[in-house]
Each structure stands twice: as structure tokens, then as C-alpha cells.
Design a protein around this motif. Structure first.
Motif, mmCIF file in Angstrom:
data_model
loop_
_atom_site.group_PDB
_atom_site.id
_atom_site.type_symbol
_atom_site.label_atom_id
_atom_site.label_comp_id
_atom_site.label_asym_id
_atom_site.label_seq_id
_atom_site.Cartn_x
_atom_site.Cartn_y
_atom_site.Cartn_z
ATOM 1 N N SER A 42 -30.981 111.262 4.985
ATOM 2 C CA SER A 42 -31.189 110.962 3.568
ATOM 3 C C SER A 42 -30.391 109.742 3.112
ATOM 4 O O SER A 42 -30.835 109.003 2.213
ATOM 5 C CB SER A 42 -30.813 112.175 2.717
ATOM 6 O OG SER A 42 -29.423 112.459 2.810
ATOM 7 N N PHE A 43 -29.223 109.515 3.712
ATOM 8 C CA PHE A 43 -28.392 108.379 3.301
ATOM 9 C C PHE A 43 -28.980 107.047 3.765
ATOM 10 O O PHE A 43 -28.612 105.990 3.250
ATOM 11 C CB PHE A 43 -26.969 108.539 3.836
ATOM 12 C CG PHE A 43 -25.976 107.589 3.231
ATOM 13 C CD1 PHE A 43 -25.529 107.763 1.928
ATOM 14 C CD2 PHE A 43 -25.487 106.499 3.951
ATOM 15 C CE1 PHE A 43 -24.619 106.885 1.348
ATOM 16 C CE2 PHE A 43 -24.580 105.608 3.384
ATOM 17 C CZ PHE A 43 -24.156 105.812 2.079
ATOM 18 N N ARG A 44 -29.903 107.101 4.701
ATOM 19 C CA ARG A 44 -30.519 105.883 5.225
ATOM 20 C C ARG A 44 -31.141 105.053 4.102
ATOM 21 O O ARG A 44 -30.989 103.822 4.057
ATOM 22 C CB ARG A 44 -31.566 106.248 6.269
ATOM 23 C CG ARG A 44 -32.184 105.058 7.011
ATOM 24 C CD ARG A 44 -33.154 105.562 8.076
ATOM 25 N NE ARG A 44 -33.621 104.509 8.944
ATOM 26 C CZ ARG A 44 -34.672 103.721 8.700
ATOM 27 N NH1 ARG A 44 -35.359 103.888 7.567
ATOM 28 N NH2 ARG A 44 -35.035 102.788 9.556
ATOM 29 N N ALA A 45 -31.822 105.721 3.173
ATOM 30 C CA ALA A 45 -32.462 104.996 2.067
ATOM 31 C C ALA A 45 -31.419 104.310 1.188
ATOM 32 O O ALA A 45 -31.622 103.172 0.728
ATOM 33 C CB ALA A 45 -33.305 105.955 1.238
ATOM 34 N N ALA A 47 -28.466 103.221 2.114
ATOM 35 C CA ALA A 47 -27.940 102.070 2.836
ATOM 36 C C ALA A 47 -28.922 100.907 2.801
ATOM 37 O O ALA A 47 -28.527 99.749 2.597
ATOM 38 C CB ALA A 47 -27.630 102.466 4.280
ATOM 39 N N ILE A 48 -30.199 101.195 2.979
ATOM 40 C CA ILE A 48 -31.209 100.138 2.976
ATOM 41 C C ILE A 48 -31.285 99.491 1.595
ATOM 42 O O ILE A 48 -31.377 98.259 1.470
ATOM 43 C CB ILE A 48 -32.574 100.707 3.416
ATOM 44 C CG1 ILE A 48 -32.525 101.045 4.924
ATOM 45 C CG2 ILE A 48 -33.695 99.718 3.119
ATOM 46 C CD1 ILE A 48 -33.770 101.754 5.427
ATOM 47 N N GLN A 49 -31.204 100.307 0.540
ATOM 48 C CA GLN A 49 -31.216 99.759 -0.820
ATOM 49 C C GLN A 49 -30.001 98.875 -1.074
ATOM 50 O O GLN A 49 -30.043 97.964 -1.915
ATOM 51 C CB GLN A 49 -31.245 100.898 -1.836
ATOM 52 C CG GLN A 49 -32.568 101.633 -1.894
ATOM 53 C CD GLN A 49 -32.499 102.875 -2.783
ATOM 54 O OE1 GLN A 49 -31.450 103.187 -3.356
ATOM 55 N NE2 GLN A 49 -33.624 103.566 -2.903
ATOM 56 N N SER A 50 -28.929 99.104 -0.324
ATOM 57 C CA SER A 50 -27.699 98.316 -0.485
ATOM 58 C C SER A 50 -27.683 97.080 0.401
ATOM 59 O O SER A 50 -26.689 96.353 0.421
ATOM 60 C CB SER A 50 -26.480 99.192 -0.181
ATOM 61 O OG SER A 50 -26.417 100.294 -1.059
ATOM 62 N N GLY A 51 -28.755 96.862 1.160
ATOM 63 C CA GLY A 51 -28.854 95.649 1.956
ATOM 64 C C GLY A 51 -28.664 95.815 3.441
ATOM 65 O O GLY A 51 -28.590 94.825 4.183
ATOM 66 N N VAL A 52 -28.573 97.057 3.922
ATOM 67 C CA VAL A 52 -28.435 97.315 5.352
ATOM 68 C C VAL A 52 -29.828 97.466 5.957
ATOM 69 O O VAL A 52 -30.674 98.192 5.414
ATOM 70 C CB VAL A 52 -27.607 98.596 5.611
ATOM 71 C CG1 VAL A 52 -27.537 98.901 7.101
ATOM 72 C CG2 VAL A 52 -26.212 98.467 5.013
ATOM 73 N N SER A 53 -30.075 96.818 7.064
ATOM 74 C CA SER A 53 -31.391 96.931 7.686
ATOM 75 C C SER A 53 -31.545 98.300 8.354
ATOM 76 O O SER A 53 -30.571 98.902 8.810
ATOM 77 C CB SER A 53 -31.593 95.838 8.731
ATOM 78 O OG SER A 53 -30.903 96.147 9.928
ATOM 79 N N GLY A 54 -32.777 98.777 8.394
ATOM 80 C CA GLY A 54 -33.042 100.056 9.038
ATOM 81 C C GLY A 54 -32.659 100.052 10.503
ATOM 82 O O GLY A 54 -32.164 101.055 11.036
ATOM 83 N N ALA A 55 -32.866 98.929 11.174
ATOM 84 C CA ALA A 55 -32.544 98.844 12.596
ATOM 85 C C ALA A 55 -31.045 98.984 12.830
ATOM 86 O O ALA A 55 -30.604 99.665 13.769
ATOM 87 C CB ALA A 55 -33.046 97.522 13.166
ATOM 88 N N VAL A 56 -30.237 98.335 11.962
ATOM 89 C CA VAL A 56 -28.783 98.438 12.081
ATOM 90 C C VAL A 56 -28.341 99.870 11.821
ATOM 91 O O VAL A 56 -27.495 100.418 12.541
ATOM 92 C CB VAL A 56 -28.084 97.466 11.111
ATOM 93 C CG1 VAL A 56 -26.596 97.791 10.977
ATOM 94 C CG2 VAL A 56 -28.267 96.034 11.580
ATOM 95 N N VAL A 172 -21.282 101.987 3.738
ATOM 96 C CA VAL A 172 -22.223 100.877 3.553
ATOM 97 C C VAL A 172 -21.571 99.562 3.965
ATOM 98 O O VAL A 172 -22.194 98.734 4.656
ATOM 99 C CB VAL A 172 -22.704 100.819 2.088
ATOM 100 C CG1 VAL A 172 -23.474 99.520 1.832
ATOM 101 C CG2 VAL A 172 -23.588 102.014 1.774
ATOM 102 N N ALA A 173 -20.313 99.379 3.578
ATOM 103 C CA ALA A 173 -19.606 98.150 3.948
ATOM 104 C C ALA A 173 -19.450 98.048 5.467
ATOM 105 O O ALA A 173 -19.602 96.963 6.048
ATOM 106 C CB ALA A 173 -18.241 98.105 3.274
ATOM 107 N N ALA A 174 -19.144 99.169 6.122
ATOM 108 C CA ALA A 174 -18.999 99.157 7.582
ATOM 109 C C ALA A 174 -20.317 98.807 8.260
ATOM 110 O O ALA A 174 -20.346 98.054 9.251
ATOM 111 C CB ALA A 174 -18.492 100.516 8.062
#
Length: 407
Positions: A42-45, A47-56, A172-174
Motif C-alpha cells: 500500500s505504501f508503494r503508491a 512513494a510513487i506520488q512523492s517522486g519515487v519510481s515503481g522500479a526503484v 521516501v527520502a531513502a
């Protein structure tokens, strides 16, 4: 600001049921793990909204299936630090930390020259911070201390209500650090709370201050000492470090009540406050504040602007004093004129190691012989003192060592 917490003793969880309650899961570990995996999904979304790519994100969590329960234990069991001043400083400012700092000053001199020239931060302050944060990098070699930062922060974000918001922000920062390519997920190691590298930066502080000082294209505070020390220097500079000025002075006080607040050094001198060394104050117009970390019977200090800047690293007077005092001794300025008032005869660093060894020989201690008197050492001392009829105060004293030597 790097996150750094003194953890003196861990306690184990009473039962799997207690752990389940803490994790807000009604039954056992299998369901707790399932809940954790659901949280990751659930946290994946977020992180992605915060600018993290799904692949990362997927790569970072590829091998993380369950929470790190030891992280939760360490987060829950943190007694408030109420020990006397000497207890804190004796474990941090001692012969070994000074000698190691002087050795590191020689080893890294060319880099320290460059860092000092660029940022204006005293090299000995940086060396003292390095000692305080990771024992000159030795902590990074310990598997019992270092852990996967992504897993630690996800564990806290999922299972620790008090730190959940902090942990999610740091997670998210990590992940963004991984995305930059400065480090890969297999080497993104840190403390249980996510503090990373030689100089122990949390991910958001890394983002704000990290420097690629060795020029290899990566801001690597984990394996590059130049990058780590330059990153610490950058933090201090950006928070107002005054180049060429000290953090403070040990002083002697006249009889009578002292005023509070900040005054110029010249004003302090005019009311009878003098340097304990007998030397004059430099920069008499500089403002300073009187602090008595060990009470009126212990050493007294006038601290300047740079003392407050050190506290941007860790917002505690004791931390800033330890950094300043250790830095001064690494630089060769000598020890305190008026030492801390201890209710026992102090041991040298080597004698404290001997104390631990002898306690182990008698079956009271099972930790490392590292000369650092933490809770395990104090418990062992108290148990031995009670056994032989001494006052069980837990102090690492010459009196206890002499008794051990006789047995």
C-alpha cells in the motif's frame, strides 16, 4: 539534523502476543508478516506520488518480507538519560578516542586541509563528530549495529505509532537516495533508526547536506571518508559555523551568583570570569553564555555561537560539550583544569577494559571489552559489588578494580 539516540539497554518483548498488540495485529507472527507485506504494497503508491519510481521501490523491497523486530525493541525501550555528566563524557572523551582522532588527523590530513579550506569548519570538530557518531567508522563494520535502512524505516513506519510519520518521511527520502544512484540497496546500511554512514545522517539530512567531495560522482558517506567529513562540514557551515572561532572556553568563576544570558567575553571578564588556563580570551566582543554541565562544583564554560551550531547535529548540550572537549584534546590543547567531580577514583581507558575482562573472568559480564561502561557493565559491577560487600553503585572505580585484582 542527523538523528542520534542513546540506547543504553534493550529489553525483550514479553511474548508474541505483546508483539502482535504492538503491531496492531491480532494474532501471531505469520499474520504480522502478512500485515507488513500489505503495508509495503500500500505504501508503494505514496512513494510513487512523492517522486519515487515503481522500479526503484520494487527493487528496494525485493528481499524484504517481514519487519525487523529488533528495531521495534530498540525503539520501545529507550530509558531517559539521567546519568551524571561525568558518566556521559567518560565514555566519549578518553585516551583511546583522542589517540584515534590524532591518528585520523594524520591519515586524512590532505583531505582535511581541503575540507577546512572549502567550508571553514575546524578539522578537529569534524574528527570529534566522526568519533561520536561511528567511532571513526568502526561501528559500520558491526553486523549487530548496522542494518538495512529500507527495512528499518519500513518497520518503524508500519509498527511504531510514535515514529510512524518520521519513518515514512525518511523512507521516501531513502528511496530517493537509491534513485539518484549514490548507493545501491545492498549497501544502504544504517542504524535501527535510519542514521547512515560515517557521520550518521538520516535520509532527509543526507539530501540537504550530502557532498561528493572526492569527485567520483557519488555522495558516498558510507565508504568515502572525504565525502562523510565534508558532508558534516557542510551541515555546520550552512547552519552558521563561524570560521576561525572556538566553540567555547573552560573558565573559573568568582564567588557569588553569576548572571544568566549572553554577554560579550569582555563583559564576562569584567565581572571576574577568567579562562581556567590563565590565557586571555580571544575576540572579546564575541558573545558567550555560561554553562555548568556538572553543576557549580564541576567545570564551568563560556560557550559561543559555534556551540549552538554543533547542537544542530544533535540538540543536546552534553553532545556539543563532548564534541568540543574531544576536539580540543585531539588538537593537543590538553585536559580540563577542573575535572568532573566523581564519587570514586577514575580508571584509565585501559583499566576499564581490564575491569570488564576481570568481571567476565568471574562470570559477571559477557559483553565486549571496549572500555565503554554501558548498562551491561554497570549491572555486572553492581552484581559483583553486592557479592563482595561493597556498595552496589555500579561505578567503574579503582576500588572495584583493586578488589577484582585480589581475587
Amino acid at each position: 539534523m542527523p538523528f542520534r539516540t542513546a540506547v543504553k539497554r534493550l529489553a525483550s518483548l514479553a511474548s508474541a502476543t505483546a508483539l502482535s498488540i504492538a503491531l496492531l495485529i491480532p494474532t501471531g507472527p505469520a499474520q504480522a508478516d502478512a500485515g507488513f507485506r500489505n503495508w509495503i504494497a500500500s505504501f508503494r503508491a505514496t512513494a510513487i506520488q512523492s517522486g519515487v519510481s515503481g522500479a526503484v521501490y520494487d527493487a528496494a523491497f525485493r528481499n524484504i518480507k517481514d519487519p525487523d523486530l529488533e528495531v521495534l525493541e530498540k525503539a520501545r525501550f529507550q530509558p531517559e538519560f539521567t546519568a551524571p555528566a561525568w558518566d556521559y563524557f567518560d565514555n566519549r572523551v578518553h585516551e583511546q578516542s583522542i589517540a584515534n582522532g590524532q591518528a585520523m588527523a594524520r591519515k586524512w590530513k590532505p583531505w582535511l586541509d581541503k575540507i577546512e579550506a572549502r567550508f571553514g569548519v575546524d578539522r578537529y570538530i569534524l574528527l570529534a563528530i566522526w568519533s561520536m557518531e561511528s567511532n571513526y567508522g568502526e561501528m559500520l563494520k558491526r553486523d549487530d549495529v548496522m542494518r538495512n535502512v529500507i527495512r528499518s524505516l519500513a518497520t518503524l513506519g508500519y509498527g511504531d505509532k510514535k515514529r510512524s510519520k518520521f519513518a515514512r518521511t525518511q523512507l521516501v527520502a531513502a528511496l530517493k537516495i537509491l534513485q539518484t544512484g549514490d548507493i545501491d540497496e545492498s549497501h544502504l546500511q544504517g542504524s535501527w533508526a535510519g542514521a547512515m554512514g560515517h557521520t550518521q545522517f538520516i535520509p532527509t539530512s543526507y539530501q540537504a547536506y550530502a557532498v561528493d567531495f572526492d569527485g567520483n560522482g557519488r555522495r558516498d558517506i558510507w565508504t568515502s571518508v572525504p565525502d562523510a567529513l565534508a558532508t558534516a562540514a557542510n551541515l555546520l557551515k550552512k547552519n552558521g559555523w563561524q570560521a576561525g572561532k572556538t566553540w567555547g572556553y573552560e573558565v573559573s568563576l568568582p564567588d557569588g551568583k553569576m548572571p544568566g544570558g549572553s554577554m560579550s567575553l569582555s563583559k564576562w571578564q569584567s565581572i571576574g570570569v577568567a579562562r581556567a588556563s590563565g590565557k586571555p580570551f580571544r575576540n572579546g566582543a564575541d558573545r558567550a553564555e555560561l554553562k555548568l554541565p556538572g553543576g557549580r562544583q564541576g567545570p564551568a564554560f563560556l560557550v559561543t555561537r559555534n556551540f549552538s551550531v554543533i547542537k544542530r547535529y544533535n540538540n543536546a548540550d552534553k553532545y556539543a560539550f563532548a564534541v568540543g572537549l574531544l576536539a580540543d584534546q585531539i588538537a593537543g590543547y590538553g585536559t580540563l583544569v577542573n575535572d568532573w567531580k566523581r564519587p570514586f577514583t577514575k580508571l584509565s581507558f585501559a583499566e576499564k577494559q581490564e575491569l570488564q575482562q576481570r568481571l567476565a573472568d568471574h562470570g559477571y559480564y559477557s559483553g565486549n571489552f571496549d572500555g565503554k561502561i554501558g548498562q551491561a557493565s554497570k549491572d555486572a559491577i553492581m552484581a559483583y559489588q553486592a557479592k563482595v560487600g561493597l556498595t552496589p553503585d555500579g561505578h567503574p572505580s579503582m576500588e572495584v578494580l583493586k578488589t577484582l585484582r585480589q581475587r
